[in-house]
Design an enzyme around this catalytic site. Structure first.
Site, PDB file in Angstrom:
ATOM      1  N   GLY B 488      41.585   7.093  71.910  1.00  0.00           N
ATOM      2  CA  GLY B 488      42.463   6.919  70.759  1.00  0.00           C
ATOM      3  C   GLY B 488      43.733   7.722  70.870  1.00  0.00           C
ATOM      4  O   GLY B 488      44.179   8.307  69.885  1.00  0.00           O
ATOM      5  N   SER B 490      44.510  10.074  73.591  1.00  0.00           N
ATOM      6  CA  SER B 490      44.478  11.408  74.205  1.00  0.00           C
ATOM      7  C   SER B 490      45.400  11.517  75.420  1.00  0.00           C
ATOM      8  O   SER B 490      45.857  12.616  75.740  1.00  0.00           O
ATOM      9  CB  SER B 490      43.046  11.810  74.580  1.00  0.00           C
ATOM     10  N   LYS B 715      42.313  22.038  66.387  1.00  0.00           N
ATOM     11  CA  LYS B 715      40.894  21.909  66.046  1.00  0.00           C
ATOM     12  C   LYS B 715      40.520  20.447  66.230  1.00  0.00           C
ATOM     13  O   LYS B 715      41.366  19.561  66.052  1.00  0.00           O
ATOM     14  CB  LYS B 715      40.659  22.313  64.592  1.00  0.00           C
ATOM     15  N   GLU B 719      35.716  13.623  64.031  1.00  0.00           N
ATOM     16  CA  GLU B 719      34.429  13.259  63.454  1.00  0.00           C
ATOM     17  C   GLU B 719      34.242  13.579  61.977  1.00  0.00           C
ATOM     18  O   GLU B 719      33.672  12.788  61.235  1.00  0.00           O
ATOM     19  CB  GLU B 719      33.319  13.934  64.263  1.00  0.00           C
TER      20      GLU B 719
END
Ligand code: FES
Ligand code: FES
Lengths: 158, 761, 87
Positions: B488, B490, B715, B719
Site C-alpha cells: 500500500g 511502501s 509508528k 492495523e
C-alpha cells in the site's frame, strides 16, 4: 474440442483469436491474449475487477463469453492511456493515492471512465452508486471517489 | 543499534509530502504483474480437489481415471509430501508446527474442513485440469463435525485430533479435547478487587468468523528443475517466508529456491501463510514443467484463513468517579482445523489502553472443522475490543459519565503497567481520546433513531528483521532495494525516507522490492512493521552511503574524511580550514567512483526494536431503520496516533481501509454454515463486504506523537484502525435503539429480531 | 567502587510456570542482553535458547527483538514476553 475463430476489435486494434465455447472473455484476454491488466477477483460478476467495455457498455468480462466479443469493440485497461500520456482518471488515481494494492484499480478505472462518459458531472452519491459494483478491500473507497470527482472536474474544464 | 534523532527542529523536505508512488503507473495501466499474471513456456495448469465434507476420514484416493485423461500430467496427494516432525517450533504465539502445515496444504489421514485440499492435478489447460478433478475417486468415511467454538469445547464434542491434550494447563488434562491451549495473564488480584467497585458489569459476546477479503485470490507459478533448483513467482506478504515454508515442505535447501515477489493484491494478514506454493512446486517437480495455480474466489473462502469466530465473557468494575478497579476477560477463539488462533493477542490487547491495577485474562485456542485461522489486521485485538469496549459503554451509562471522559480517566500512559507484563513506554492513547473530545462533530445533536458510539483500540505494532541495499548509480541517481512487499505505498515511503536522509529530491530515488536472491532477509509485510523496521534499514544504509561518499570526497580533495560533511545532498568542507572546495554532488562523486574505489553501494540489516504501539479512538453516528433493522453509518471519525506520517495520503488510506473493514465486520460479514458444516456463502454475492455506496466519507484525525526510536518518528499505522469499529457501532446502535447487541454481525435480521424481542419484553 | 545496581528480569506467569518453577523475578548483572540470557541459562539450563526463540523483550517497557548487543542499564527492568503475530 473444436475452437471458435473470433474476429473482434480490442482497444481499437483488429484482433483474432481461437477460443472454446465455455471460455469467458476474461479468460481469453488473460490466458490467450496475454492481456493480464484485466483482473479476476471472483469470476462470478460480484467484484468488478474484470470490468471492460463491450461496444461502449460496461460489463464484467467474467460474465461474457469469448465468442460474444465477435464483431464488437472491446475496451480494456490497456487501452486507457492515450498517446503516451495517462488518462485523466489514471493521473488522478495516482495523485489522490486512490490505490493501495492496486488489484481493483483497472476495474475501477474502466468503470469510472464509463461513468464520466454517461455523466460528466456526477455527485459524490452518484459516483458511489455507479462504482458499487466494484469491490475494493484496501481503501475504504474514499480516495477513489475523490479521484473520480477531481477527474470529472478537470475533464469538464478541459 | 538505533540512532536516536530528534528532528523536530530540523525542517523535513520530503517526509510529510504526498508524491506519486514509484510503482503507480504500471498499476493504473494494467502492466503491473500480480500473482496470477505470470506464465512460462510449457506451463501446466493445476487445480486442487477439495473435501466436500467438514470432517471425514480419507480411506483411499484413486487417481487412475484422472491420470488416464489425455492432457493430464500428474496427480498428487498428501502422500507425495514428506512427513514432518510433530513439534511446535518458534515463538509461542507464532509457533509453527510443520506436521500441521503439511496437512493443511494437503490432507492426509482426515479432511478437517469443507474445502480442505485432498489432491491436485496438473494438466495442459485449466479445462482439462478441471475435468480431471471429477475423475479422482476419494473414499471418505464421514465423521461428525463441530464448528461453533462453545460446541467444540463441550465435553462430548467430536474430536478433530484424538490425542490433543490442552497445553498450558497444570497438571495436564488426562482426556483429549479440542482445546489446543489455554493461556492466562494476571495483574494484581482481579477477583478480590471487584468487591471495591461501585458498579460491576459482566456480559457475554459472540463474533462470527470473517475473511480478510483481499480481492486477489491466491496464485503462484512454480518451476522446479531436475537439478533440484527452483523458482517461484508468488503474491504474498513476505517472499522470504514463502521461500522458507515451501522449501521446508518440499525438503529443499532454502538457497535452492528463488522467490520472485509478484505484486500483491491485498493480504491483511491472510497472505503471511502459504497454500498453493508447495502444491505448484511439487507438481512442477513431478512433471518437469512450470506449473501455475490460481485459486477461485470460492476456494479462497472455503480454504484460506478467515479470522476466528469467538465467544467471550468480560467483567469490569468501576468506582462512581469512573476509575476502573478490576477487569476480567475470558476469550474462547476458533483456531480452525489446526491450532493457532490469535487468542493470545486478544488477551494481551483487551485492556491495554487502560491503567487498571487488577486484570485477569484467560484465552482458549480451540480447533474446529473450519479452515485454519490466518492473521487478519491486528489479529485478535478487534475481537476482544468488541467485548471490552461494549462493557465500558454500559458502565459509562450506569455511572452517568461521558464515554470519552471515562476512557481518558483510565488512559494508559508511559509507565502504566500492562496486564501482560511490561510497562507502557509510549504515550499516544490519551491524545487520541482528547482529539475526539475536541472534535466539533462530537457535540452535534442527533435525530430520531440515531445514536453515537465511542470505542478505542490497541495494537502492538511490529519491528523485527529487515534488510535494505542502496546503490548510487553511475549518473548519481539512487536505487534502493528492500525485501518488503509493497501492499500500500511502501516503495514510496522508503524512497521518501532515503531522499530525506541523503538530501536529494524524491525523484532521484528509485525504490524497488527485490527477489530473495538480491537482498537480505526481510520478514513479512505485516504487524505494521515495514515503514518502521524496513524504514530504519533504509535510513541506516543511506547513512553508510553518506559515510562512504564523505570518504570519497575526501580522496578527491585529498583531505581527511573528518573534514568533510554531508549537507543537502552534497559533500562540503567542514570548515574553511579544510580548504576552499566547491560542494560535490552525488553526480560529481559518482563520476569519480572508479578512481575512489568502485561501485557505491551499502547494505544495512536490522532486527528493529523500540517500536511504539498503535492507539486508536473512534466515534460513529448511525441511523437504525426500525422497520428493516438496517444500520446506516452517518459519520465516522477515526483518531489514531501515527507517530509521524511519512506519506500522509497512504497513512490516511490505511486508516480509512481499516475502518471500512471494521464496518463490514460489524454489520454484514460472517461465515454461514449449513447443518453439514458446509459454507453456504462462499462468494462475494453472499459474503457481502462493504461497497462504495454503503459508506460515507470518514474523518481521519492523525494524532502525531513521534516515536523517538525511529529516525523520522514513525509508528506503525496499518492495523489498529480496525480494532474499535465493531464496538463503536454497537454502542451507537444501543444509543439509537436502546438495544444492546452482543453478537456480530449486527446484520438487519439479527438486529430486527433483537428490536422485536426488546419490544415484546 | 560500589557494585552496579542490578537489572531486574521479569517473566510472565505462564512462562515462569513452564520454565522457572513459577519464579517470576530475577536479579542479574547489567551489561548486554547476551549477559542476561547467559545468566538465566546458567540458572535454568536450556532457558537461554527458549528466551532467544520465543520471546520479545521489553526494556523499561520499550519493546525490542532479542538482540545480543542490546544494552542493559543498571536498575532497568527486562521483561521477556511472548512474541506477537502480525497481520
Ligand atoms: S472477476 Fe468478474 S466480477 Fe469479479
Ligand atoms: S487497492 Fe487493494 S483492493 Fe482496491
Amino acid at each position: 474440442m473444436a475452437k471458435h475463430h473470433v474476429t473482434t476489435t480490442i482497444n481499437g486494434n483488429p484482433v483474432e483469436y481461437l477460443c472454446e465455447t465455455r471460455q469467458t472473455l476474461l479468460e481469453v484476454l488473460r490466458d490467450e491474449l496475454d492481456m493480464t491488466g484485466t483482473k479476476e477477483g471472483c469470476g462470478t460478476g460480484d467484484c468488478g475487477a474484470c470490468s471492460v467495455t463491450l461496444d461502449g457498455r460496461l460489463v464484467c468480462s467474467c460474465l461474457v463469453l469469448g465468442v460474444e466479443a465477435a464483431g464488437k469493440a472491446v475496451g480494456t485497461i490497456e487501452g486507457m492511456a492515450e498517446g503516451g500520456g495517462l488518462h485523466v482518471l489514471q493521473r488522478k488515481f495516482l495523485e489522490h493515492a486512490a490505490l493501495q494494492c492496486g488489484i481493483c484499480t483497472p476495474g475501477f478505472l474502466v468503470a469510472a471512465r464509463s461513468l464520466l462518459e454517461a455523466n460528466p458531472d456526477p455527485s459524490e452519491e452518484e459516483v458511489r452508486y455507479w462504482l458499487a459494483g466494484n469491490l475494493c478491500r484496501c481503501t475504504g473507497y474514499q480516495k477513489i471517489i475523490e479521484a473520480v470527482l477531481d477527474a470529472a472536474r478537470e475533464m469538464r474544464e478541459a | 543499534m538505533l540512532t536516536r534523532t530528534k528532528d523536530e527542529e530540523k525542517t523535513l523536505k520530503v517526509v510529510g509530502t504526498r508524491p506519486v508512488r514509484p510503482d503507480g503507473e504500471p498499476k493504473v495501466t494494467g502492466l503491473a504483474q500480480y500473482g496470477a499474471d505470470f506464465s512460462l513456456p510449457g506451463m501446466l495448469w493445476a487445480k486442487i480437489l477439495r473435501s466436500p465434507h467438514a470432517h471425514a476420514r480419507i480411506r483411499a484416493i484413486d487417481a487412475s481415471r484422472a491420470l488416464a485423461l489425455p492432457g493430464v500430467k500428474a496427480v498428487i496427494t498428501g502422500a507425495d509430501f514428506m512427513e514432518q516432525p510433530f513439534e511446535y517450533v518458534g515463538p509461542e504465539r507464532v509457533a509453527v508446527n510443520y506436521w500441521h502445515m503439511t496437512r493443511n496444504i494437503m490432507a492426509r489421514e482426515k479432511a478437517l474442513y469443507e474445502g480442505h485440499a485432498v489432491a491436485a492435478v496438473a494438466a495442459v489447460s485449466p479445462a482439462v485440469a478441471a475435468a480431471a478433478l471429477k475423475l479422482i475417486d476419494v473414499d471418505y468415511e464421514v465423521l461428525p463435525h463441530v464448528i461453533d467454538v462453545d460446541a467444540a469445547m463441550a465435553p462430548d464434542a467430536p474430536l478433530l485430533f484424538e490425542d490433543m491434550i490442552t497445553r498450558g494447563v497444570e497438571p495436564a488434562p488426562t482426556r483429549p479435547s479440542n482445546v489446543s491451549k489455554q493461556i492466562d495473564f494476571r495483574l494484581g488480584d482481579a477477583d478480590a478487587a471487584f468487591a471495591a467497585a461501585d458498579e460491576v458489569v459482566e456480559m457475554s459476546f459472540k463474533t462470527a468468523p470473517v475473511h480478510q477479503g483481499y480481492i486477489e485470490p491466491h496464485a503462484c507459478l512454480a518451476r522446479i528443475g531436475a537439478d533440484g533448483q527452483g523458482e517461484l513467482w508468488s503474491a504474498s506478504q513476505g517472499h522470504f517466508v514463502v521461500r522458507a515454508y515451501t522449501a521446508k515442505l518440499l525438503g529443499m535447501e532454502i538457497g535452492n529456491l528463488l522467490v520472485h515477489p509478484a505484486e500483491i493484491g491485498g493480504g491483511f494478514g491472510g497472505k503471511t501463510v502459504i497454500y498453493v506454493e508447495p502444491v505448484a512446486a511439487m507438481l512442477s517437480r513431478k512433471t518437469g514443467h512450470p506449473v501455475k495455480i490460481m485459486m477461485s474466489r470460492e476456494d479462497v473462502f472455503r480454504a484460506t484463513g478467515p479470522t476466528s469466530g469467538a465467544s467471550m465473557t468480560v467483567r469490569i468494575g468501576v468506582k462512581k468517579d469512573g476509575r476502573i478497579v478490576a477487569a476480567r476477560g475470558v476469550f474462547r477463539f476458533q483456531a480452525g482445523a489446526f491450532p493457532g488462533s490469535p487468542v493470545m493477542n486478544a488477551c494481551m490487547c483487551a485492556f491495554a489502553p487502560y491503567d487498571i491495577a487488577n486484570v485477569h485474562t484467560t484465552g482458549y485456542d480451540v480447533v474446529c472443522n473450519r479452515p485454519k485461522a490466518a492473521a487478519y489486521r491486528a489479529p485478535g485485538s478487534p475481537i476482544s475490543a468488541f467485548a471490552v469496549e461494549s462493557v465500558l459503554d454500559v458502565l459509562a451509562g450506569k455511572i452517568g459519565m461521558d464515554p470519552l471522559a471515562l476512557r481518558l480517566k483510565n488512559a494508559a500512559r508511559t509507565g502504566t503497567q500492562t496486564a501482560y507484563g511490561p510497562k507502557h513506554a509510549h504515550d499516544g492513547y490519551a491524545e487520541t481520546v482528547e482529539a475526539l473530545m475536541k472534535h466539533p462533530a462530537y457535540k452535534l445533536p442527533l435525530g430520531r433513531n440515531q445514536g453515537r458510539g465511542v470505542a478505542s483500540g490497541y495494537w502492538f505494532n511490529g519491528g523485527g528483521e529487515s534488510a535494505a541495499t542502496v546503490h548510487i548509480n553511475e549518473d548519481g541517481s539512487v536505487v534502493i532495494a528492500t525485501g518488503s512487499m509493497d501492499i500500500g505505498g511502501s516503495r514510496a515511503s522508503m524512497a521518501m525516507m532515503a531522499a530525506e536522509t541523503l538530501g536529494v529530491p524524491y525523484e532521484k530515488v528509485r525504490s524497488t522490492v527485490a527477489d530473495t536472491g538480491s537482498v537480505g532477509y526481510n520478514h513479512v509485510t505485516g504487524g505494521s512493521r515495514v515503514t518502521y523496521a524496513t524504514g530504519i534499514a533504509v535510513v541506516e544504509a543511506c547513512r553508510k552511503i553518506i559515510d562512504d561518499l564523505r570518504g570519497r570526497a575526501a580522496q578527491i580533495w585529498d583531505v581527511n574524511p573528518s573534514g568533510v560533511v554531508w549537507e543537502d545532498g552534497h559533500a562540503r568542507p567542514a570548515s574553511a580550514e579544510v580548504g576552499d572546495f566547491a560542494p560535490l554532488s552525488l553526480k560529481a562523486i559518482a563520476a569519480k567512483r572508479a578512481v575512489t574505489g568502485g561501485p557505491i553501494v551499502a547494505e544495512a540489516a536490522v532486527n528493529a526494536g523500540g517500536m511504539a504501539p498503535g492507539f486508536a479512538t473512534q466515534f460513529c453516528d448511525v441511523e437504525v431503520d426500525p422497520e428493516t433493522g438496517a444500520v446506516k453509518i452517518l459519520r465516522f471519525v477515526a483518531a489514531q496516533d501515527v507517530g509521524r506520517a511519512i506519506h500522509p495520503s497512504y497513512v490516511e488510506g490505511q486508516i480509512q481501509g481499516a475502518v471500512a473493514q471494521g464496518i463490514g465486520w460489524a454489520l454484514n460479514e460472517e461465515y454461514i454454515y449449513d447443518k453439514n458444516g458446509r459454507l453456504s456463502n462462499a462468494g462475494f454475492l453472499d459474503y457481502r463486504i462493504p461497497v462504495a455506496s454503503d459508506l460515507p466519507s470518514f474523518d481521519v484525525v492523525m494524532v502525531a506523537v513521534p516515536n523517538p526510536n525511529h529516525p523520522f518518528g514513525v509508528k506503525g499505522v496499518g492495523e489498529v484502525g480496525i480494532v474499535p469499529p465493531m464496538a463503536a457501532i454497537a454502542n451507537a446502535i444501543q444509543q439509537a435503539t436502546g438495544t444492546r447487541m452482543t453478537e456480530l454481525p449486527m446484520s438487519p435480521p439479527r438486529l430486527l429480531a433483537a428490536l422485536d424481542s426488546a419490544e415484546g419484553a | 567502587m560500589p557494585p552496579a545496581q542490578p537489572a531486574r528480569v521479569v517473566l510472565t506467569t505462564g512462562f515462569s510456570q513452564r520454565h522457572t518453577g513459577g519464579v517470576k523475578e530475577f536479579s542479574v548483572e547489567p551489561g548486554t542482553l547476551r549477559g542476561v540470557i547467559k545468566a538465566m541459562d546458567a540458572r535454568f539450563p536450556g532457558l537461554g535458547d527458549i528466551l532467544e526463540e520465543e520471546t520479545t523483550v521489553a526494556i523499561d517497557g520499550e519493546i525490542h527483538e532479542v538482540v545480543y548487543s542490546q544494552p542493559i542499564r543498571p536498575g532497568c527492568e527486562v521483561f521477556f514476553l511472548p512474541k506477537i503475530e502480525s497481520g
